[in-house]
Every structure is written in C-alpha cells, then in structure tokens.
Motif scaffolding. Structure first.
Motif, short mmCIF file in Angstrom:
data_model
loop_
_atom_site.label_atom_id
_atom_site.label_comp_id
_atom_site.label_asym_id
_atom_site.label_seq_id
_atom_site.Cartn_x
_atom_site.Cartn_y
_atom_site.Cartn_z
N ALA A 43 0.87 -1.19 0.00
CA ALA A 43 0.00 0.00 0.00
C ALA A 43 0.89 1.23 0.00
O ALA A 43 1.93 1.25 0.67
CB ALA A 43 -0.90 0.00 1.23
N HIS A 45 0.62 5.34 0.67
CA HIS A 45 -0.22 6.41 1.22
C HIS A 45 0.36 7.76 0.87
O HIS A 45 1.49 8.06 1.22
CB HIS A 45 -0.26 6.29 2.74
N CYS A 51 -4.74 6.61 -1.34
CA CYS A 51 -4.00 5.39 -1.02
C CYS A 51 -4.19 4.42 -2.18
O CYS A 51 -5.32 4.19 -2.62
CB CYS A 51 -4.56 4.79 0.27
N SER A 53 -3.09 0.46 -3.70
CA SER A 53 -2.63 -0.79 -3.12
C SER A 53 -2.76 -1.94 -4.11
O SER A 53 -3.50 -1.83 -5.10
CB SER A 53 -3.44 -1.10 -1.86
N LEU A 204 -2.10 -1.37 4.73
CA LEU A 204 -2.65 -0.01 4.56
C LEU A 204 -2.26 0.85 5.76
O LEU A 204 -1.83 1.99 5.63
CB LEU A 204 -4.18 -0.05 4.44
N GLY A 207 1.42 1.63 5.62
CA GLY A 207 1.70 2.69 4.64
C GLY A 207 1.38 4.06 5.20
O GLY A 207 2.08 5.05 4.96
N ARG A 208 0.32 4.13 6.00
CA ARG A 208 -0.04 5.44 6.57
C ARG A 208 1.00 5.88 7.61
O ARG A 208 1.36 7.05 7.69
CB ARG A 208 -1.43 5.40 7.21
#
Ligand SMILES: NC(=O)CC[C@H](N)C(=O)O
Length: 309
Positions: A43, A45, A51, A53, A204, A207-208
């Motif tokens: 992913a 971000h 985002c 992925s 996810l 990635g953030r």
C-alpha cells in the motif's frame, strides 16, 4: 512522478511475486511459520489522503522488528534524546539483528543501536508506565494515532509463541541486566517486548505510518504534529543506517529509501516529503528481509526514481 494507480502497482507486485519462491518464512517464532510464503501486498499512502494498493491487502501482519522504530519514537518523546542515547548507541553493527557478539566488546555494554534486538530491548525497557499493560497501551495509543486506526491491537498467539521460545532475547536481557543497562525483571521486559513485536495491522495501516514519517511527523490531513520533526528525522536516519539489519548498506545503494523490516515479512518505508509504503511478503532472504518485498521496492525505486541519494 511516483506510481499513481493501483493498476500500476499490481503489475509490479506480479513481477516481484515470482521471487517469493526464493525465500522462506521465519519459523524460529513457531507461530510465524504458519504464514503463506507466496503472499505479497503493498500500500502507498500519499499526504493528500489518497491510497493505492495491490495484493492480499486485508491480511494482517505482526510488526516484529518494525515496532522498534515506533517504540524508539515513543521513548524519544517520553524521555528525551540525552536519556535515550546514554543507554543505546547510534552506530550500525554489520551483524545479524539478534547477535550478542558486539555487546561484550563494548564498555559499558551499551547496545550499538536501537534496531538490533539488544538495543530494542533497552528501548522497550525505557517505555514509561506502571505495568506491562499500561506501557503497551501507551505504545498502542501512539501507533493508533499514526495509523489513524483505533482497532489496532496485538496478536496473543504470536506474542505467546515468541515469549515461550525467546531464549536468545532472554540471554541478551540477562547480559544487559548484569551490566545494569536494564534494571527490571527480565520476564516482565520480555512480556512487554513480545507483545510489542506482536502488534498487528494490515499494510494499509503500515503505509499510513510511513507517510507520517515521510512528512516529518505531521499528519498532513489534520495538521497535527504527532511526533516532533527531530524524532521523525532520527527514526528515518536509523532506518537508513540500520533498518534492514546487516543488509542496510546494499539496500541504501540499490533502493535509497528509509525503511524498516521485520521477520514477519513486513517493510515500512518512508519516501521523504512524498509518501509512505507498507509491504507484506513473509518469504524472507537469509538476512531476514522480505525477499519479494525488497524486489518490489527495487522496481519502484528504479521506475520512479525514488532514491534519496
Ligand atoms: N528481526 C525481527 O523482526 C526480530 C523481531 C523478533 N520479535 C525477535 O526479537 O526476534
């Protein structure tokens, strides 16, 4: 121009996935041995909230060594730089992550950096709180804020599986305790450390978290500075010099992105000023890094000129 669509990412995942067969899942923590070696997901971000992925993005992974960057950020905030760096150093070791060798050559027996197990155990030792639960909750609250995901917790099975088999980490702790670098009960520290390593999330979330590091500790959507800029800078520097264990030099040359890996096959990446990356690919190379995850980062870095050097 970085990768813009999930379709573009999928092509890279398909290409990198071929390399999963060259690696093996970690099984020295028995519970991790159950992972599917063929998995690969990513992913990305962006600071504007987008985002993209590809791959099995719903699978959760335990952070393992990736958690070392997050516990370091927390203790730097809680204790200050001087206190932390009196107890753990800033230099790469060139040794495997779980090596005990250098400890004996140092006086005082201060671990060389916070990304090897010895250093990470000292960092976890520094997390403030009255009990293991209290200290874990402080770390979890910080991680939930970074990921903007209040559901993040830890996997009890993986924590227990590591706690029951962590005899090398136990020996590192006893060595450090003998030299008064840590002063708490070893089993208590291992209880906290193995729960920290078992904190789980999907790529996810990962990635953030990478995006917040990429943006110098600030959440660009809310404007909140989640960690001071200097803390984010120090963490990213450790990611470059020691984030991929004793493969960090080659990784810096071939890929050139601050990144931290874990034996569960996760990689956290932060492309400074641009975006965050979360990868999950449990088949590992001989140094304990995700074999297809590294290939994927190599493709990304080359195709989109992401190296910071
Ligand atoms: N490299 C890693 O991810 C190591 C973390 C693992 N929990 C250990 O201490 O062995």
């Amino acid at each position: 121009m970085p990768c813009q669509t999930s379709g573009e990412l999928k092509l890279l995942v398909d290409e990198a996935k071929k390399y999963t067969k060259d690696g093996k899942v970690a099984d020295y923590i028995p519970e991790l041995g159950k992972a599917n070696p063929g998995d690969l997901s990513i992913a990305i971000h962006y600071p504007d909230g987008r985002c993209i992925s590809a791959g099995d993005i719903d699978k959760k992974i335990t952070l393992q060594s990736i958690s070392k960057v997050l516990s370091l950020a927390l203790v730097l905030m809680e204790r200050g730089f001087q206190y932390v760096f009196e107890r753990v150093g800033m230099e790469p070791t060139g040794d495997p992550f779980n090596s005990i060798a250098k400890l004996e050559t140092m006086a005082p027996a201060k671990p060389l950096n916070p990304m090897i197990n010895a250093g990470a155990l000292v960092v976890t030792h520094m997390i403030k709180g009255a009990s293991v639960e209290d200290r874990l909750n402080r770390l979890l609250a910080f991680i939930r804020e970074l990921a903007d995901d209040s559901s993040i917790g830890y996997c009890e099975e993986v924590a227990r599986s590591e706690f029951e088999t962590a005899n090398l980490n136990r020996s590192l702790c006893y060595f450090l305790k003998q030299h008064k670098i840590i002063i708490e009960d070893v089993e208590t520290l291992l209880d906290l450390y193995t729960k920290q390593c078992a904190i789980e999330m999907n790529c996810l979330d990962l990635g953030r978290i990478g995006m917040i590091f990429a943006m110098d500790g600030k959440d660009p959507l809310t404007g909140k500075q989640i960690m001071p800029e200097d803390v984010a800078r120090i963490c990213k520097t450790f990611m470059v010099t020691c984030g991929m264990y004793n493969a960090s030099g080659e990784f810096a040359i071939k890929i050139g992105i601050p990144a931290k890996s874990g034996v569960s096959g996760g990689i956290l990446g932060a492309v400074p000023g641009k975006f965050g990356i979360g990868i999950f690919g449990p088949a590992l190379d001989e140094k304990g890094n995700s074999v297809a995850g590294i290939k994927l980062l190599e493709l990304l870095s080359r195709n989109y000129r992401l190296s910071m050097f």
